[in-house]
Write a protein that holds these residues in place. Structure first.
Motif, PDB file in Angstrom:
ATOM      1  N   PRO A  98       0.846  -1.202   0.000  1.00 15.68           N
ATOM      2  CA  PRO A  98       0.000   0.000   0.000  1.00 15.68           C
ATOM      3  C   PRO A  98       0.877   1.247   0.000  1.00 15.68           C
ATOM      4  CG  PRO A  98      -0.828  -1.604   1.560  1.00 15.68           C
ATOM      5  CD  PRO A  98       0.504  -2.113   1.103  1.00 15.68           C
ATOM      6  N   ALA A  99       0.615   2.140  -0.926  1.00 16.46           N
ATOM      7  CA  ALA A  99       1.543   3.249  -1.159  1.00 16.46           C
ATOM      8  C   ALA A  99       0.808   4.555  -1.398  1.00 16.46           C
ATOM      9  CB  ALA A  99       2.442   2.928  -2.361  1.00 16.46           C
ATOM     10  N   VAL A 100       1.569   5.631  -1.267  1.00 16.88           N
ATOM     11  CA  VAL A 100       1.096   6.968  -1.595  1.00 16.88           C
ATOM     12  C   VAL A 100       2.088   7.590  -2.571  1.00 16.88           C
ATOM     13  CG1 VAL A 100      -0.104   7.304   0.586  1.00 16.88           C
ATOM     14  CG2 VAL A 100       2.293   7.961   0.393  1.00 16.88           C
ATOM     15  N   VAL A 101       1.636   8.580  -3.306  1.00 17.66           N
ATOM     16  CA  VAL A 101       2.487   9.309  -4.247  1.00 17.66           C
ATOM     17  C   VAL A 101       2.546  10.751  -3.791  1.00 17.66           C
ATOM     18  CG1 VAL A 101       2.832  10.007  -6.643  1.00 17.66           C
ATOM     19  CG2 VAL A 101       1.865   7.758  -6.130  1.00 17.66           C
ATOM     20  N   ASP A 102       3.764  11.281  -3.636  1.00 14.30           N
ATOM     21  CA  ASP A 102       3.899  12.657  -3.162  1.00 14.30           C
ATOM     22  C   ASP A 102       3.693  13.651  -4.301  1.00 14.30           C
ATOM     23  OD1 ASP A 102       6.325  12.929  -4.586  1.00 14.30           O
ATOM     24  OD2 ASP A 102       7.558  12.448  -2.835  1.00 14.30           O
ATOM     25  N   ALA A 103       3.772  14.931  -3.977  1.00 13.62           N
ATOM     26  CA  ALA A 103       3.511  15.982  -4.961  1.00 13.62           C
ATOM     27  C   ALA A 103       4.481  15.941  -6.124  1.00 13.62           C
ATOM     28  CB  ALA A 103       3.563  17.354  -4.278  1.00 13.62           C
ATOM     29  N   GLY A 104       5.656  15.374  -5.903  1.00 10.40           N
ATOM     30  CA  GLY A 104       6.631  15.270  -6.979  1.00 10.40           C
ATOM     31  C   GLY A 104       6.535  13.987  -7.786  1.00 10.40           C
TER      32      GLY A 104
END
Length: 395
Positions: free
Chosen positions: A337-343
């Motif tokens: 399970p992951a998130v993607v940052d603004a970059g």
């Protein structure tokens, strides 16, 4: 351990595409198109104005020319008479362009008089005219079968002339959570008990993937409880959570191993213990019991089965760069399970990684980061795969 691709291949082979049904267009949101939507007429069906302004003949509409107004043409008012030489017609957006006119002068580029208009800026050829058939021609495929019908796709189907549409029947998916330790969400767990999040998770996933969940009463760990719960089920697919491993109280495995279900250690983390087969002719996927394992194995194994049932193509893969360092299990593909940052960099949804009991990480996660079994550790800048939790497979 069984390779993931081999396991998924068997899972998909257990199901076939379902039949179709016709539904009104307003009921087709998030349904899967079963037959091509073909344009029934040219789109647009006639030359029409892209602006509020004045239909003119360019030869007459030189800068500074004053032209008498021959007509007012509103959208929906029918086909107008031909435009006479030396005249202009006031025209509204979407209204049919009269024959003879070869440009539209926007209102802000002309000066209106009492019964005439002065052209301030001469138009270019074809200015602000939407030509018949420039979007579609009669007989063109507008939306392909297997498309999930979102707002844009539904608009395209409507523009092609359809009031009803043929869609694949929604699969009925029976979901069964197992375990004596589970209690209803909202109740107070006793000693050694936990809230049942898997029934909620599976039902929501089934809906997200275009199905109709049939939530069965939880089965306990007593012998025969799973078989009794599944008796007479009317479903296109059964998905269970828990009881599929090698423990002393694994009721799914104990009840189904002699009924056509084969259990495997699959080379993925989380989600190693799984089962596949047919129970009284109905395909079944037996998933592990920890919630992150349920989410991951649904995305990896059950989602392709749902796509096959609905006739949705396998989505293309996506990749991104890692923004953190994390360990991966030796010899097993990781679905984190992951998130993607603004970059655009990928990070674990929780600092504790992909441990299968960390259900709160699912709330923070937006997708799964996929790391091959050959990788032991991910570092910032490394390329990782991305798997979405949607029917379309878009991250």
């Amino acid at each position: 351990m069984r390779p993931v691709d081999e396991h998924v291949g068997e899972a998909v082979s257990l199901v076939e595409r379902l039949t179709s049904e016709s539904v009104p267009l307003e009921d087709a949101y998030r349904r899967v198109l079963a037959e091509p939507a073909v344009a029934r007429d040219d789109g647009p069906p006639f030359d029409n104005s892209a602006m509020d302004g004045y239909a003119v003949r360019r030869a007459d509409a030189t800068a500074g020319a004053t032209l008498p107004l021959a007509a007012d043409i509103a959208a929906g008012s029918g086909l107008p008479d031909a435009l006479a030489h030396g005249h202009a017609a006031r025209i509204m957006t979407g209204a049919p362009v009269p024959s003879g006119a070869d440009a539209v002068v926007p209102v802000e580029k002309a000066t209106l008089g009492s019964d005439s208009v002065t052209i301030d800026v001469a138009p270019s050829e074809g200015a602000h005219i939407r030509r018949r058939g420039e979007d579609t021609r009669a007989g063109d495929e507008v939306v392909a079968p297997g498309t999930v019908l979102g707002p844009w796709q539904l608009a395209a189907v409507a523009s092609a002339g359809y009031g009803t549409v043929s869609v694949t029947r929604r699969p009925r998916v029976a979901v069964l959570a197992t375990g004596d330790e589970l209690v209803d969400p909202g109740s107070t767990p006793g000693a050694g008990q936990i809230s049942d999040s898997n029934s909620t998770l599976l039902a929501a996933l089934v809906r997200d993937y275009g199905g109709v969940p049939v939530v069965l009463p939880r089965a306990g760990d007593a012998p025969g409880a799973v078989s009794a719960t599944l008796a007479g089920i009317d479903a296109d697919l059964i998905v269970t959570a828990g009881g599929a491993s090698v423990g002393a109280y694994d009721p799914v495995k104990a009840d189904l191993i002699d009924r056509g279900v084969t259990f495997h250690a699959v080379a993925m983390q989380p989600g190693k213990p799984q089962g596949l087969g047919l129970v009284d002719g109905t395909p079944i996927a037996c998933l592990p019991g920890n919630p992150v394992s349920v989410a991951a194995t649904f995305a990896v194994v059950v989602a392709p089965m749902m796509r096959r049932l609905l006739g949705v193509a396998t989505p293309r893969g996506y990749t991104a760069r890692a923004g953190s360092t994390w360990r991966t299990p030796s010899g097993r593909a990781q679905y984190l399970p992951a998130v993607v940052d603004a970059g655009g960099a990928v990070h674990p949804a929780t600092p504790r990684g992909s441990q299968s009991h960390l259900v709160a990480s699912l709330a923070r996660g937006r997708l799964l980061a996929v790391v091959p079994a050959s990788v032991d550790e991910v570092h910032p800048g490394d390329t990782v795969g991305l798997m979405s939790m949607s029917l379309e497979g878009t991250p």
